[in-house]
Design an enzyme around this catalytic site. Structure first.
Site, PDB file in Angstrom:
ATOM      1  N   THR A   4      79.825  82.939 110.254  1.00  0.00           N
ATOM      2  CA  THR A   4      78.903  84.471 110.642  1.00  0.00           C
ATOM      3  C   THR A   4      78.055  84.315 110.866  1.00  0.00           C
ATOM      4  O   THR A   4      77.028  83.078 110.734  1.00  0.00           O
ATOM      5  CB  THR A   4      79.238  85.282 110.075  1.00  0.00           C
ATOM      6  N   ARG A  55      92.637  91.706 112.725  1.00  0.00           N
ATOM      7  CA  ARG A  55      92.474  91.862 111.621  1.00  0.00           C
ATOM      8  C   ARG A  55      91.449  91.450 111.545  1.00  0.00           C
ATOM      9  O   ARG A  55      90.485  91.097 112.531  1.00  0.00           O
ATOM     10  CB  ARG A  55      92.707  90.373 110.506  1.00  0.00           C
ATOM     11  N   GLY A  87      87.356  91.636 109.932  1.00  0.00           N
ATOM     12  CA  GLY A  87      86.461  91.244 109.082  1.00  0.00           C
ATOM     13  C   GLY A  87      85.244  92.583 107.962  1.00  0.00           C
ATOM     14  O   GLY A  87      85.354  93.811 109.114  1.00  0.00           O
ATOM     15  N   ASP A  88      84.640  91.900 108.078  1.00  0.00           N
ATOM     16  CA  ASP A  88      83.344  92.447 107.302  1.00  0.00           C
ATOM     17  C   ASP A  88      82.390  92.837 108.770  1.00  0.00           C
ATOM     18  O   ASP A  88      81.392  93.801 108.682  1.00  0.00           O
ATOM     19  CB  ASP A  88      82.485  92.306 105.953  1.00  0.00           C
ATOM     20  N   THR A 100      77.946  86.960 104.734  1.00  0.00           N
ATOM     21  CA  THR A 100      78.562  85.334 105.162  1.00  0.00           C
ATOM     22  C   THR A 100      80.068  85.552 104.403  1.00  0.00           C
ATOM     23  O   THR A 100      79.783  85.482 103.604  1.00  0.00           O
ATOM     24  CB  THR A 100      78.808  84.603 106.125  1.00  0.00           C
ATOM     25  N   GLY A 101      81.367  84.429 104.728  1.00  0.00           N
ATOM     26  CA  GLY A 101      82.201  84.373 103.878  1.00  0.00           C
ATOM     27  C   GLY A 101      83.587  85.651 103.790  1.00  0.00           C
ATOM     28  O   GLY A 101      83.392  86.504 105.030  1.00  0.00           O
ATOM     29  N   GLY A 118      85.284  88.294 104.688  1.00  0.00           N
ATOM     30  CA  GLY A 118      85.121  89.700 104.940  1.00  0.00           C
ATOM     31  C   GLY A 118      85.742  91.200 104.116  1.00  0.00           C
ATOM     32  O   GLY A 118      84.667  91.913 103.756  1.00  0.00           O
TER      33      GLY A 118
HETATM   34  N1  ASP Z   1      82.994  87.617 107.645  1.00  0.00           N
HETATM   35  C1  ASP Z   1      83.466  86.677 108.362  1.00  0.00           C
HETATM   36  C2  ASP Z   1      84.974  87.102 108.499  1.00  0.00           C
HETATM   37  O1  ASP Z   1      85.445  87.965 107.528  1.00  0.00           O
HETATM   38  C3  ASP Z   1      83.927  85.597 108.346  1.00  0.00           C
HETATM   39  C4  ASP Z   1      82.967  84.768 107.165  1.00  0.00           C
HETATM   40  O2  ASP Z   1      81.173  85.129 106.955  1.00  0.00           O
HETATM   41  O3  ASP Z   1      83.227  82.957 106.693  1.00  0.00           O
HETATM   42  O4  ASP Z   1      85.240  87.635 109.497  1.00  0.00           O
END
Ligand code: ASP
Length: 318
Positions: free
Chosen positions: A174, A202, A204-205, A225-226, A228
């Site tokens: 992200t 879906r 995410g965050d 990021t990560g 979500g």
């Molecule tokens: N946060 C993002 C999501 O969950 C993906 C990511 O940042 O790795 O969609």
């Protein structure tokens, strides 16, 4: 005080544009939009906008949001198909609609209404990566449980196994941008193609205010990021800002929000990263993984600086 911008490391292609805008007297809001737009257009970034990695069915679905710390105005779009400029659409949601989040067919409809250019976002390269990782035809034959066990395997192994990674990186990512302008206004923008191979629809965050994005001029801002779902369940970006409100430094606030994730009972527990800025423009960033960086540039710097993130380990990830 000179303006300052921070971003996740992949924001390096856009951060200078944001700082130039601040130098010309632009607002924090305009700065984060200008920089995010450049990342969304970057074909080399498979985690954001054009050439993002697709969902389970091979469709690129974008999530994005923007928050203006002045007045806590916010807009988000989720599961947007067929348009690259997700962050601009999020801004128009904020400015033009009596809503703060629209998704799917409604988001695409609004994009067309305001005249954004439609575009096929799936590049041959991203499609080839998808075909190597997810055999959609086979998965449709064998059903949902095979899909979810495959996803579980990918999430669990992506950080350590090159076969599941994309150029050595996990199959997700992200971009986060936070800016503070000369007037002390803070804004935050987040954009992503989400978790690669995700279930269609879906969200995410990133487009969810409080989860992956939060900004409040009075206390500061944070973005994630990560995975979500983890930030959604712990309201991570909002937590960081709330911890600063109750007196923590930006470093303590980030660490505490990260440690909150230890409460999650989650078979897909995965990497999490947070960038943050306090109301005075002091930046910081944390990651559950080693070797991660973020990027900082202020008006008085001639070029962006990559800085290491502080590592905060999650108990269950080791
Ligand atoms: N946060 C993002 C999501 O969950 C993906 C990511 O940042 O790795 O969609």
């Amino acid at each position: 005080m000179p303006g300052v911008v921070i971003a996740s490391a992949n924001g390096i292609v856009g951060i200078e544009a944001a700082v130039r805008l601040l130098q010309m007297g632009g607002t924090a809001l305009d700065a984060v939009l200008a920089s995010t737009r450049l990342v969304e257009a970057n074909p080399d970034d498979h985690t954001v906008g054009f050439s993002g990695l697709p969902n389970m069915l091979g469709e690129v679905e974008l999530d994005a949001s923007v928050m203006d710390g002045k007045g806590l105005r916010a807009g988000g779009v989720g599961a947007l198909i067929g348009f690259q400029d997700a962050v601009d659409l999020a801004r128009r949601v904020m400015d033009d609609l009596p809503h703060s989040l629209i998704t799917g067919a409604g988001a695409a409809r609004f994009a067309a209404e305001i005249g954004l250019d439609p575009r096929d976002l799936l590049t041959p390269e991203a499609e080839a990566i998808w075909r190597r990782r997810i055999d959609a035809e086979r998965l449709e034959q064998v059903g949902r449980s095979a899909y979810f066990s495959r996803i579980s395997e990918i999430v669990g192994r992506s950080a350590s196994n090159a076969d599941f990674a994309v150029d050595g990186e996990p199959p997700h990512g992200t971009v986060n941008f936070i800016a503070r302008d000369r007037a002390g206004n803070i804004a935050c923008a987040v954009s992503t193609s989400g978790w690669a191979w995700k279930y269609p629809g879906r969200i995410g965050d990133s487009p969810v205010i409080g989860a992956g994005n939060y900004a409040d001029n009075r206390w500061g801002a944070a973005a994630c990021t990560g995975r979500g779902e983890m930030a959604q369940r712990c309201c991570t970006a909002h937590s960081v800002v709330t911890f600063m409100r109750f007196g923590m430094s930006i470093d303590r606030a980030l660490e505490t929000a990260m440690r909150d994730l230890n409460a999650l009972d989650d078979p897909y527990l995965s990497e999490m990263n947070i960038v943050g800025m306090d109301r005075d423009g002091n930046p910081a960033a944390v990651s559950t993984a080693e070797g991660k960086s973020y990027v900082v540039m202020s008006e008085d710097m001639s070029e962006p600086e990559l800085r290491p993130r502080t590592v905060v380990r999650l108990d269950k990830l080791g």
